[in-house]
Write a protein that holds these residues in place. Structure first.
Motif, PDB file in Angstrom:
ATOM      1  N   GLY A  10       0.799  -1.224   0.000  1.00  0.00           N
ATOM      2  CA  GLY A  10       0.000   0.000   0.000  1.00  0.00           C
ATOM      3  C   GLY A  10       0.827   1.266   0.000  1.00  0.00           C
ATOM      4  N   SER A  11       2.159   1.140   0.071  1.00  0.00           N
ATOM      5  CA  SER A  11       3.010   2.321   0.033  1.00  0.00           C
ATOM      6  C   SER A  11       3.034   2.885  -1.387  1.00  0.00           C
ATOM      7  CB  SER A  11       4.428   1.965   0.481  1.00  0.00           C
ATOM      8  OG  SER A  11       4.984   1.026  -0.409  1.00  0.00           O
ATOM      9  N   ILE A  12       3.533   4.091  -1.524  1.00  0.00           N
ATOM     10  CA  ILE A  12       3.651   4.694  -2.852  1.00  0.00           C
ATOM     11  C   ILE A  12       5.109   4.699  -3.271  1.00  0.00           C
ATOM     12  CG2 ILE A  12       1.558   6.089  -2.700  1.00  0.00           C
ATOM     13  CD1 ILE A  12       3.273   8.456  -1.896  1.00  0.00           C
ATOM     14  N   LEU A  13       5.339   4.600  -4.572  1.00  0.00           N
ATOM     15  CA  LEU A  13       6.682   4.604  -5.134  1.00  0.00           C
ATOM     16  C   LEU A  13       6.862   5.883  -5.940  1.00  0.00           C
ATOM     17  CD1 LEU A  13       6.762   0.895  -6.325  1.00  0.00           C
ATOM     18  CD2 LEU A  13       7.789   1.848  -4.252  1.00  0.00           C
ATOM     19  N   LEU A  14       7.686   6.785  -5.439  1.00  0.00           N
ATOM     20  CA  LEU A  14       7.890   8.072  -6.089  1.00  0.00           C
ATOM     21  C   LEU A  14       9.063   8.003  -7.058  1.00  0.00           C
ATOM     22  CD1 LEU A  14       7.454  10.434  -3.012  1.00  0.00           C
ATOM     23  CD2 LEU A  14       5.738   9.672  -4.649  1.00  0.00           C
ATOM     24  N   PRO A  15       8.853   8.418  -8.327  1.00  0.00           N
ATOM     25  CA  PRO A  15       9.929   8.382  -9.320  1.00  0.00           C
ATOM     26  C   PRO A  15      10.842   9.601  -9.159  1.00  0.00           C
ATOM     27  CG  PRO A  15       7.916   9.174 -10.327  1.00  0.00           C
ATOM     28  CD  PRO A  15       7.588   8.857  -8.893  1.00  0.00           C
ATOM     29  N   LEU A  16      11.872   9.498  -8.342  1.00  0.00           N
ATOM     30  CA  LEU A  16      12.701  10.655  -8.017  1.00  0.00           C
ATOM     31  C   LEU A  16      13.945  10.756  -8.881  1.00  0.00           C
ATOM     32  CD1 LEU A  16      12.514  10.550  -4.130  1.00  0.00           C
ATOM     33  CD2 LEU A  16      11.083  11.817  -5.732  1.00  0.00           C
ATOM     34  N   SER A  17      14.256  11.988  -9.266  1.00  0.00           N
ATOM     35  CA  SER A  17      15.483  12.294  -9.998  1.00  0.00           C
ATOM     36  C   SER A  17      16.013  13.615  -9.461  1.00  0.00           C
ATOM     37  CB  SER A  17      15.187  12.395 -11.503  1.00  0.00           C
ATOM     38  OG  SER A  17      14.426  13.545 -11.771  1.00  0.00           O
ATOM     39  N   LYS A  18      17.011  14.181 -10.126  1.00  0.00           N
ATOM     40  CA  LYS A  18      17.555  15.466  -9.701  1.00  0.00           C
ATOM     41  C   LYS A  18      16.569  16.612  -9.938  1.00  0.00           C
ATOM     42  CE  LYS A  18      21.704  16.573  -9.727  1.00  0.00           C
ATOM     43  NZ  LYS A  18      23.121  16.827  -9.647  1.00  0.00           N
ATOM     44  N   THR A  19      15.581  16.394 -10.788  1.00  0.00           N
ATOM     45  CA  THR A  19      14.589  17.420 -11.073  1.00  0.00           C
ATOM     46  C   THR A  19      13.487  17.368 -10.024  1.00  0.00           C
ATOM     47  OG1 THR A  19      15.004  17.179 -13.436  1.00  0.00           O
ATOM     48  CG2 THR A  19      12.969  18.287 -12.798  1.00  0.00           C
ATOM     49  N   PRO A  20      13.228  18.472  -9.324  1.00  0.00           N
ATOM     50  CA  PRO A  20      12.174  18.466  -8.307  1.00  0.00           C
ATOM     51  C   PRO A  20      10.800  18.152  -8.897  1.00  0.00           C
ATOM     52  CG  PRO A  20      13.532  20.428  -8.111  1.00  0.00           C
ATOM     53  CD  PRO A  20      13.908  19.761  -9.396  1.00  0.00           C
ATOM     54  N   ALA A  21       9.954  17.515  -8.088  1.00  0.00           N
ATOM     55  CA  ALA A  21       8.571  17.237  -8.468  1.00  0.00           C
ATOM     56  C   ALA A  21       7.726  17.355  -7.205  1.00  0.00           C
ATOM     57  CB  ALA A  21       8.449  15.846  -9.085  1.00  0.00           C
ATOM     58  N   PHE A  22       6.417  17.436  -7.400  1.00  0.00           N
ATOM     59  CA  PHE A  22       5.490  17.695  -6.301  1.00  0.00           C
ATOM     60  C   PHE A  22       4.631  16.488  -5.970  1.00  0.00           C
ATOM     61  CE2 PHE A  22       6.428  21.765  -8.107  1.00  0.00           C
ATOM     62  CZ  PHE A  22       6.365  22.656  -7.056  1.00  0.00           C
ATOM     63  N   LEU A  23       4.390  16.300  -4.686  1.00  0.00           N
ATOM     64  CA  LEU A  23       3.414  15.346  -4.194  1.00  0.00           C
ATOM     65  C   LEU A  23       2.291  16.190  -3.601  1.00  0.00           C
ATOM     66  CD1 LEU A  23       2.918  12.263  -3.595  1.00  0.00           C
ATOM     67  CD2 LEU A  23       3.655  12.820  -1.285  1.00  0.00           C
ATOM     68  N   LEU A  24       1.100  16.102  -4.178  1.00  0.00           N
ATOM     69  CA  LEU A  24      -0.034  16.928  -3.760  1.00  0.00           C
ATOM     70  C   LEU A  24      -1.001  16.108  -2.921  1.00  0.00           C
ATOM     71  CD1 LEU A  24      -0.783  18.513  -7.259  1.00  0.00           C
ATOM     72  CD2 LEU A  24       0.840  19.298  -5.528  1.00  0.00           C
ATOM     73  N   SER A  25      -1.594  16.746  -1.915  1.00  0.00           N
ATOM     74  CA  SER A  25      -2.529  16.047  -1.041  1.00  0.00           C
ATOM     75  C   SER A  25      -3.635  16.986  -0.593  1.00  0.00           C
ATOM     76  CB  SER A  25      -1.799  15.516   0.191  1.00  0.00           C
ATOM     77  OG  SER A  25      -2.706  14.939   1.099  1.00  0.00           O
ATOM     78  N   GLN A  26      -4.849  16.438  -0.464  1.00  0.00           N
ATOM     79  CA  GLN A  26      -5.961  17.187   0.102  1.00  0.00           C
ATOM     80  C   GLN A  26      -5.919  17.156   1.618  1.00  0.00           C
ATOM     81  OE1 GLN A  26      -8.185  19.069  -1.721  1.00  0.00           O
ATOM     82  NE2 GLN A  26      -6.743  18.573  -3.335  1.00  0.00           N
ATOM     83  N   ASN A  27      -4.983  16.380   2.180  1.00  0.00           N
ATOM     84  CA  ASN A  27      -4.843  16.257   3.621  1.00  0.00           C
ATOM     85  C   ASN A  27      -3.888  17.334   4.118  1.00  0.00           C
ATOM     86  OD1 ASN A  27      -4.348  15.545   6.262  1.00  0.00           O
ATOM     87  ND2 ASN A  27      -3.798  13.435   5.827  1.00  0.00           N
ATOM     88  N   PRO A  28      -4.378  18.349   4.866  1.00  0.00           N
ATOM     89  CA  PRO A  28      -3.497  19.416   5.323  1.00  0.00           C
ATOM     90  C   PRO A  28      -2.470  18.952   6.347  1.00  0.00           C
ATOM     91  CG  PRO A  28      -5.673  19.682   6.274  1.00  0.00           C
ATOM     92  CD  PRO A  28      -5.759  18.547   5.287  1.00  0.00           C
TER      93      PRO A  28
END
Length: 109
Positions: A83-101
């Motif tokens: 159930g975990s998430i796998l984030l495709p990370l590189s040197k270029t920043p990216a965003f993880l967005l959430s409706q949960n404050p």
């Protein structure tokens, strides 16, 4: 022109946002900052490594999240068998967005 859009995306998301922390990860090359803006939260992730390419990083942050690149393109997030998430990370920043404050409180160690 793509640099303009990338800068515009970063400014749009970080303007009038409150820094609330960062997530811990065993891989010390992973950098991130978590922000809150109104009723939503987001994190900016990147890999601070000289190694080229995209390498996934596993996090347990809940299921109500979206992945967005610097151009504003949203994409699905791969899920691990636990159930975990796998984030495709590189040197270029990216965003993880959430409706949960309270996104920063969702990480499971």
């Amino acid at each position: 022109q793509s640099t303009y859009f990338a800068a515009k995306t970063m400014i749009h998301w970080t303007y009038s946002s409150e820094f609330i922390g960062s997530f811990q990860h065993p891989d010390k090359s992973i950098q991130n900052y978590v922000f809150k803006r109104g009723s939503e939260a987001f994190a900016i992730f990147w890999r601070d490594s000289e190694k080229a390419g995209i390498k996934p990083a596993q996090y347990s942050l809940g299921s109500e999240v979206e992945w967005m690149d610097l151009m504003g393109n949203k994409s699905a997030i791969a899920k691990g068998s636990d159930g975990s998430i796998l984030l495709p990370l590189s040197k270029t920043p990216a965003f993880l967005l959430s409706q949960n404050p309270k996104l920063e409180s969702t990480q499971q160690v």
